[in-house]
Design a protein around this motif. Sequence first.
Motif, mmCIF file in Angstrom:
data_model
loop_
_atom_site.group_PDB
_atom_site.id
_atom_site.type_symbol
_atom_site.label_atom_id
_atom_site.label_comp_id
_atom_site.label_asym_id
_atom_site.label_seq_id
_atom_site.Cartn_x
_atom_site.Cartn_y
_atom_site.Cartn_z
ATOM 1 N N LEU A 204 13.201 0.024 -5.331
ATOM 2 C CA LEU A 204 13.660 -1.213 -5.966
ATOM 3 C C LEU A 204 13.581 -2.405 -5.021
ATOM 4 O O LEU A 204 13.169 -3.492 -5.425
ATOM 5 C CB LEU A 204 15.092 -1.050 -6.485
ATOM 6 C CG LEU A 204 15.229 -0.296 -7.802
ATOM 7 C CD1 LEU A 204 16.694 -0.030 -8.114
ATOM 8 C CD2 LEU A 204 14.571 -1.052 -8.934
ATOM 9 N N VAL A 205 13.936 -2.213 -3.769
ATOM 10 C CA VAL A 205 13.864 -3.307 -2.801
ATOM 11 C C VAL A 205 12.409 -3.740 -2.608
ATOM 12 O O VAL A 205 12.094 -4.940 -2.653
ATOM 13 C CB VAL A 205 14.504 -2.899 -1.457
ATOM 14 C CG1 VAL A 205 14.159 -3.898 -0.357
ATOM 15 C CG2 VAL A 205 16.006 -2.755 -1.602
ATOM 16 N N GLU A 206 11.520 -2.789 -2.410
ATOM 17 C CA GLU A 206 10.107 -3.119 -2.150
ATOM 18 C C GLU A 206 9.465 -3.834 -3.335
ATOM 19 O O GLU A 206 8.738 -4.825 -3.154
ATOM 20 C CB GLU A 206 9.338 -1.846 -1.805
ATOM 21 C CG GLU A 206 9.756 -1.256 -0.472
ATOM 22 C CD GLU A 206 9.298 0.175 -0.241
ATOM 23 O OE1 GLU A 206 9.322 0.586 0.926
ATOM 24 O OE2 GLU A 206 8.942 0.878 -1.205
ATOM 25 N N ILE A 207 9.723 -3.360 -4.545
ATOM 26 C CA ILE A 207 9.123 -3.981 -5.726
ATOM 27 C C ILE A 207 9.836 -5.286 -6.073
ATOM 28 O O ILE A 207 9.198 -6.260 -6.496
ATOM 29 C CB ILE A 207 9.114 -2.999 -6.917
ATOM 30 C CG1 ILE A 207 8.280 -1.749 -6.573
ATOM 31 C CG2 ILE A 207 8.577 -3.672 -8.176
ATOM 32 C CD1 ILE A 207 6.835 -2.016 -6.179
ATOM 33 N N SER A 208 11.153 -5.359 -5.882
ATOM 34 C CA SER A 208 11.886 -6.606 -6.160
ATOM 35 C C SER A 208 11.355 -7.762 -5.322
ATOM 36 O O SER A 208 11.242 -8.893 -5.814
ATOM 37 C CB SER A 208 13.381 -6.419 -5.884
ATOM 38 O OG SER A 208 13.961 -5.569 -6.838
ATOM 39 N N ASP A 209 11.037 -7.496 -4.081
ATOM 40 C CA ASP A 209 10.493 -8.552 -3.226
ATOM 41 C C ASP A 209 9.210 -9.138 -3.809
ATOM 42 O O ASP A 209 8.992 -10.346 -3.779
ATOM 43 C CB ASP A 209 10.238 -8.026 -1.810
ATOM 44 C CG ASP A 209 11.517 -7.803 -1.023
ATOM 45 O OD1 ASP A 209 12.581 -8.325 -1.425
ATOM 46 O OD2 ASP A 209 11.448 -7.099 0.004
ATOM 47 N N TRP B 19 1.829 5.272 -6.782
ATOM 48 C CA TRP B 19 1.965 5.790 -5.426
ATOM 49 C C TRP B 19 2.495 7.214 -5.502
ATOM 50 O O TRP B 19 3.375 7.510 -6.316
ATOM 51 C CB TRP B 19 2.967 4.976 -4.620
ATOM 52 C CG TRP B 19 2.625 3.536 -4.451
ATOM 53 C CD1 TRP B 19 2.004 2.963 -3.375
ATOM 54 C CD2 TRP B 19 2.896 2.468 -5.354
ATOM 55 N NE1 TRP B 19 1.867 1.623 -3.568
ATOM 56 C CE2 TRP B 19 2.406 1.287 -4.776
ATOM 57 C CE3 TRP B 19 3.500 2.400 -6.614
ATOM 58 C CZ2 TRP B 19 2.501 0.055 -5.401
ATOM 59 C CZ3 TRP B 19 3.591 1.176 -7.244
ATOM 60 C CH2 TRP B 19 3.097 0.014 -6.637
ATOM 61 N N GLY B 20 2.006 8.082 -4.605
ATOM 62 C CA GLY B 20 2.584 9.412 -4.432
ATOM 63 C C GLY B 20 2.195 10.434 -5.481
ATOM 64 O O GLY B 20 1.445 10.177 -6.416
ATOM 65 N N ASP B 21 2.729 11.652 -5.276
ATOM 66 C CA ASP B 21 2.497 12.774 -6.178
ATOM 67 C C ASP B 21 3.757 13.622 -6.201
ATOM 68 O O ASP B 21 4.064 14.245 -5.183
ATOM 69 C CB ASP B 21 1.300 13.598 -5.704
ATOM 70 C CG ASP B 21 0.900 14.680 -6.696
ATOM 71 O OD1 ASP B 21 1.349 14.619 -7.857
ATOM 72 O OD2 ASP B 21 0.142 15.585 -6.310
ATOM 73 N N PRO B 22 4.532 13.617 -7.279
ATOM 74 C CA PRO B 22 4.278 12.960 -8.557
ATOM 75 C C PRO B 22 4.305 11.446 -8.390
ATOM 76 O O PRO B 22 4.952 10.923 -7.488
ATOM 77 C CB PRO B 22 5.429 13.452 -9.448
ATOM 78 C CG PRO B 22 6.521 13.799 -8.515
ATOM 79 C CD PRO B 22 5.859 14.266 -7.261
ATOM 80 N N GLU C 54 0.828 -1.218 0.000
ATOM 81 C CA GLU C 54 0.000 0.000 0.000
ATOM 82 C C GLU C 54 0.857 1.261 0.000
ATOM 83 O O GLU C 54 0.400 2.316 -0.404
ATOM 84 C CB GLU C 54 -0.949 0.009 1.202
ATOM 85 C CG GLU C 54 -2.134 -0.920 1.043
ATOM 86 C CD GLU C 54 -2.977 -0.598 -0.186
ATOM 87 O OE1 GLU C 54 -3.371 0.569 -0.369
ATOM 88 O OE2 GLU C 54 -3.235 -1.530 -0.979
ATOM 89 N N LYS C 55 2.097 1.134 0.478
ATOM 90 C CA LYS C 55 3.039 2.258 0.440
ATOM 91 C C LYS C 55 4.317 1.786 -0.234
ATOM 92 O O LYS C 55 4.791 0.693 0.034
ATOM 93 C CB LYS C 55 3.364 2.767 1.843
ATOM 94 C CG LYS C 55 2.272 3.602 2.452
ATOM 95 C CD LYS C 55 2.770 4.301 3.690
ATOM 96 C CE LYS C 55 1.749 5.352 4.099
ATOM 97 N NZ LYS C 55 2.274 6.191 5.164
ATOM 98 N N VAL C 56 4.849 2.636 -1.096
ATOM 99 C CA VAL C 56 6.129 2.387 -1.739
ATOM 100 C C VAL C 56 6.953 3.656 -1.575
ATOM 101 O O VAL C 56 6.478 4.752 -1.875
ATOM 102 C CB VAL C 56 5.956 2.037 -3.236
ATOM 103 C CG1 VAL C 56 7.275 2.107 -3.979
ATOM 104 C CG2 VAL C 56 5.335 0.662 -3.385
ATOM 105 N N GLY C 57 8.162 3.504 -1.073
ATOM 106 C CA GLY C 57 9.002 4.673 -0.843
ATOM 107 C C GLY C 57 8.325 5.692 0.056
ATOM 108 O O GLY C 57 8.434 6.892 -0.161
ATOM 109 N N ASP C 58 7.556 5.215 1.046
ATOM 110 C CA ASP C 58 6.787 6.055 1.974
ATOM 111 C C ASP C 58 5.671 6.848 1.303
ATOM 112 O O ASP C 58 5.149 7.798 1.872
ATOM 113 C CB ASP C 58 7.694 7.009 2.762
ATOM 114 C CG ASP C 58 8.551 6.265 3.766
ATOM 115 O OD1 ASP C 58 8.095 5.222 4.273
ATOM 116 O OD2 ASP C 58 9.674 6.735 4.043
#
Length: 166
Positions: free
Chosen positions: A148-153, A77-80, A57-61
Motif C-alpha cells: 500500500l505504501v509503495e503504490i500509494s506514493d 509482481w511476484g508468484d502468486p 520494478e519491485k513491489v513488496g520485494d
Amino acid sequence: MTVRRPVSSRMRGVVASALAVLTLVLAGCSGAVEVDSPDVDARTRAACARFLDQVPEKVGDQARRKTEPASAPAAAWGDPPIVVTCGVGMPDDFDAFSRCQEVNGVGWYIPEEASTDQGSDVQMTTIGYRPTVRIDLPAEYRPPADVLVEISDVVKGTLVRTRRCF
C-alpha cells in the motif's frame, strides 16, 4: 585420440526428463500474468499509462512480471502475482458508509471482512482518485502495509485527487 563411450538410453531419458521439468519450472515463473482489462476511454488510458510508467520494478520485494494482454492498464509482481489495475470501477459492496483507510495520503477501500481475516486474498481500491486503482493482493503477502505504501506514493504522484478520505 579421445574415446567416447556411448550414452545409454536410460541416461538420455534422465537428462530429457530433467530438461522437461526445468522448462516447466522456468515457464511457470516467467510466464505472463493474465489480467482483466477494463474498458476505458482515451483520457483514462493516458492517465493509467502515466501511472503505470511510474510503478516500481519491485513491489513488496517481488519482481515485476509481464501481463497479458500487454495493452491492459495493469502491472503484476511476484508468484502468486500482486496485480495492480488502473481504470476500474468501485466494488459492488462499496457505498457512502464504507470505511476509508488512508495510507500516505491516499484513501483505500478494504472490505471489512478482509481487514479481520489476514489469511485471505484481498482487493484494495483507491477512494478519491481518478482514475480508480485496484490492488489484488494474495494472502501470502499479508499484511499489505508495504504494498500500500509503495503504490500509494505512485497514486499520489501521478493521478488526480477528487476528494479526501472520509
